[in-house]
Design an enzyme around this catalytic site. Structure first.
Site, PDB file in Angstrom:
ATOM      1  N   ARG A  65       0.856  -1.201   0.000  1.00  0.00           N
ATOM      2  CA  ARG A  65       0.000   0.000   0.000  1.00  0.00           C
ATOM      3  C   ARG A  65       0.889   1.247   0.000  1.00  0.00           C
ATOM      4  O   ARG A  65       1.536   1.568   0.998  1.00  0.00           O
ATOM      5  CB  ARG A  65      -0.880  -0.004   1.255  1.00  0.00           C
ATOM      6  CG  ARG A  65      -1.749   1.233   1.426  1.00  0.00           C
ATOM      7  CD  ARG A  65      -2.920   1.302   0.476  1.00  0.00           C
ATOM      8  NE  ARG A  65      -3.786   0.153   0.615  1.00  0.00           N
ATOM      9  CZ  ARG A  65      -4.631  -0.250  -0.363  1.00  0.00           C
ATOM     10  NH1 ARG A  65      -4.707   0.407  -1.509  1.00  0.00           N
ATOM     11  NH2 ARG A  65      -5.375  -1.329  -0.193  1.00  0.00           N
ATOM     12  N   ARG A  90       1.425  -6.814  -9.625  1.00  0.00           N
ATOM     13  CA  ARG A  90       1.875  -6.175  -8.368  1.00  0.00           C
ATOM     14  C   ARG A  90       2.018  -7.197  -7.243  1.00  0.00           C
ATOM     15  O   ARG A  90       2.395  -6.847  -6.137  1.00  0.00           O
ATOM     16  CB  ARG A  90       0.950  -5.014  -7.970  1.00  0.00           C
ATOM     17  CG  ARG A  90      -0.478  -5.400  -7.655  1.00  0.00           C
ATOM     18  CD  ARG A  90      -1.292  -4.195  -7.206  1.00  0.00           C
ATOM     19  NE  ARG A  90      -2.659  -4.582  -6.873  1.00  0.00           N
ATOM     20  CZ  ARG A  90      -3.476  -3.883  -6.104  1.00  0.00           C
ATOM     21  NH1 ARG A  90      -3.090  -2.750  -5.583  1.00  0.00           N
ATOM     22  NH2 ARG A  90      -4.698  -4.308  -5.858  1.00  0.00           N
ATOM     23  N   HIS A 157       0.154   3.467 -10.572  1.00  0.00           N
ATOM     24  CA  HIS A 157      -0.825   3.863  -9.544  1.00  0.00           C
ATOM     25  C   HIS A 157      -0.137   4.636  -8.415  1.00  0.00           C
ATOM     26  O   HIS A 157      -0.160   4.231  -7.247  1.00  0.00           O
ATOM     27  CB  HIS A 157      -1.449   2.568  -9.015  1.00  0.00           C
ATOM     28  CG  HIS A 157      -2.646   2.677  -8.137  1.00  0.00           C
ATOM     29  ND1 HIS A 157      -2.717   3.514  -7.055  1.00  0.00           N
ATOM     30  CD2 HIS A 157      -3.831   2.024  -8.184  1.00  0.00           C
ATOM     31  CE1 HIS A 157      -3.894   3.361  -6.469  1.00  0.00           C
ATOM     32  NE2 HIS A 157      -4.585   2.460  -7.143  1.00  0.00           N
ATOM     33  N   ASP A 200     -12.823   9.027  -6.065  1.00  0.00           N
ATOM     34  CA  ASP A 200     -12.410   7.916  -6.931  1.00  0.00           C
ATOM     35  C   ASP A 200     -12.892   8.251  -8.342  1.00  0.00           C
ATOM     36  O   ASP A 200     -14.052   8.012  -8.692  1.00  0.00           O
ATOM     37  CB  ASP A 200     -13.022   6.600  -6.403  1.00  0.00           C
ATOM     38  CG  ASP A 200     -12.358   5.379  -7.017  1.00  0.00           C
ATOM     39  OD1 ASP A 200     -11.544   5.550  -7.948  1.00  0.00           O
ATOM     40  OD2 ASP A 200     -12.662   4.252  -6.574  1.00  0.00           O
ATOM     41  N   GLU A 257      -2.928   8.706 -11.012  1.00  0.00           N
ATOM     42  CA  GLU A 257      -2.484   7.515 -11.729  1.00  0.00           C
ATOM     43  C   GLU A 257      -2.510   7.744 -13.236  1.00  0.00           C
ATOM     44  O   GLU A 257      -3.492   8.255 -13.769  1.00  0.00           O
ATOM     45  CB  GLU A 257      -3.404   6.340 -11.378  1.00  0.00           C
ATOM     46  CG  GLU A 257      -3.589   6.182  -9.876  1.00  0.00           C
ATOM     47  CD  GLU A 257      -4.751   5.249  -9.521  1.00  0.00           C
ATOM     48  OE1 GLU A 257      -4.999   4.301 -10.275  1.00  0.00           O
ATOM     49  OE2 GLU A 257      -5.400   5.487  -8.497  1.00  0.00           O
TER      50      GLU A 257
HETATM   51  O1  LIG Z   1      -7.081  -1.335  -2.752  1.00  0.00           O
HETATM   52  P1  LIG Z   1      -6.508  -1.413  -4.127  1.00  0.00           P
HETATM   53  O2  LIG Z   1      -6.863  -2.670  -4.872  1.00  0.00           O
HETATM   54  O3  LIG Z   1      -5.018  -1.153  -4.132  1.00  0.00           O
HETATM   55  O4  LIG Z   1      -7.164  -0.232  -4.958  1.00  0.00           O
HETATM   56  C1  LIG Z   1      -7.145   1.065  -4.492  1.00  0.00           C
HETATM   57  C2  LIG Z   1      -7.965   1.986  -5.416  1.00  0.00           C
HETATM   58  O5  LIG Z   1      -7.304   2.074  -6.643  1.00  0.00           O
HETATM   59  C3  LIG Z   1      -7.882   3.045  -7.530  1.00  0.00           C
HETATM   60  O6  LIG Z   1      -7.141   3.078  -8.702  1.00  0.00           O
HETATM   61  C4  LIG Z   1      -9.294   2.655  -7.837  1.00  0.00           C
HETATM   62  O7  LIG Z   1      -9.879   3.627  -8.708  1.00  0.00           O
HETATM   63  C5  LIG Z   1     -10.087   2.513  -6.556  1.00  0.00           C
HETATM   64  O8  LIG Z   1     -11.419   2.090  -6.845  1.00  0.00           O
HETATM   65  C6  LIG Z   1      -9.397   1.528  -5.613  1.00  0.00           C
HETATM   66  O9  LIG Z   1     -10.096   1.477  -4.384  1.00  0.00           O
END
Ligand SMILES: O=P(O)(O)OC[C@H]1O[C@@H](O)[C@H](O)[C@@H](O)[C@@H]1O
Length: 279
Positions: A65, A90, A157, A200, A257
């Site tokens: 994260r 990932r 991302h 979002d 992103e």
């Molecule tokens: O929790 P993840 O899978 O890493 O995704 C995080 C977010 O990533 C974003 O790119 C999405 O638009 C969101 O909807 C999502 O919640």
């Protein structure tokens, strides 16, 4: 262990292989699990550009994260239930293919251990070209090595580091966006663009330059090869459901992103490059 003059490798306490680049222009850390950049600090201002969750799972059992997750060959959820969000790259271990190291510019090429996976039936080669200099440049290169076309989606991302999201502004986006927190309705990009609450948004924009501004600090985000810019922040409520992010930390990050959300078709033998630059 030194890999070249400015590049070294170590294993974290939890067993992740981490690569560190420290040249005259900048420093960067990445995890080979996920091909995932964790940190980027240009030496001109010594300001950390990326946010990494203090509660990120760093043992290879879950995508990290924060930093820069690589999403491929799909974006967000797959139509088929049970498949991982944002594809399978990932969550796997990448390898270093090549290092070109100069005093103020280091280029690394990473390749994922495996490019096949449930939910994608194309024949592809993927690599990540990372250039660490005054700016960071990340290019996700996809080549169709088969003899039939395939379609894919992808994103770099990036989680950007903020002192206080209520003071931040995004510049360079305009037109319409798909609002995922309002039933995917089409909305108009606000001006000025500030963030409050869960956000979002898929901006159907191929903006090449976006600025993230906070007080005197300005981060420049360049994009190429994309069809969208996604802006995401979980906000104060959703963050409480996220085990790998402290409740208050939605204030300190914003994802901007560089993405292909609409699908890119690649003919046999064709190559596509998705690039984000961070300065
Ligand atoms: O929790 P993840 O899978 O890493 O995704 C995080 C977010 O990533 C974003 O790119 C999405 O638009 C969101 O909807 C999502 O919640």
């Amino acid at each position: 262990m030194k890999l070249s003059a400015n590049v070294s490798q170590r294993t974290s306490d939890q067993g992740l292989k981490l690569i560190n680049v420290d040249n005259q222009a900048a420093s960067l850390e990445l995890s080979l699990f996920g091909g995932h950049i964790l940190s980027f600090v240009p030496k001109a201002d010594n300001r950390q550009r990326l946010w990494l969750s203090p509660d990120a799972v760093m043992d290879g059992s879950k995508a990290i994260r924060g930093g820069i997750p690589v999403c491929w060959p799909w974006f967000a959820a797959h139509q088929q239930p049970g498949l991982p969000a944002h594809g399978f790259l990932r969550n796997q271990t990448w390898h270093i293919g090549r290092i070109d190291d100069e005093p103020n510019r280091t280029e690394l090429v990473l390749t994922p251990g495996q490019v096949e996976g449930e939910g994608f039936d194309g024949d592809a080669d993927v690599s990540l070209v990372i250039v660490v200099s005054e700016q960071l440049s990340i290019s996700l290169v996809t080549r169709n090595t088969g003899d039939t076309p395939f379609e894919f989606r992808a994103a770099l991302h990036s989680y950007f580091n903020l002192s206080d999201i209520s003071q931040a502004q995004i510049q360079g986006l305009s037109g319409e966006y798909i609002d995922k927190v309002q039933q995917n309705s089409l909305q108009t990009t606000p001006a000025p663009y500030t963030i409050s609450g869960e956000t979002d948004r898929i901006h159907l924009s191929s903006a090449q330059k976006v600025l993230l501004q906070e007080d005197k600090d300005q981060t420049t985000i360049g994009s190429a090869g994309h069809d969208s810019i996604v802006v995401w922040n979980p906000g104060p409520e959703k963050v409480r459901q996220m085990a790998d992010m402290p409740d208050q930390h939605y204030k300190h990050m914003l994802c901007v992103e560089t993405a292909i959300t609409q699908g890119k078709s690649l003919q046999a033998g064709e190559t596509h490059i998705l690039t984000q630059t961070i300065g």
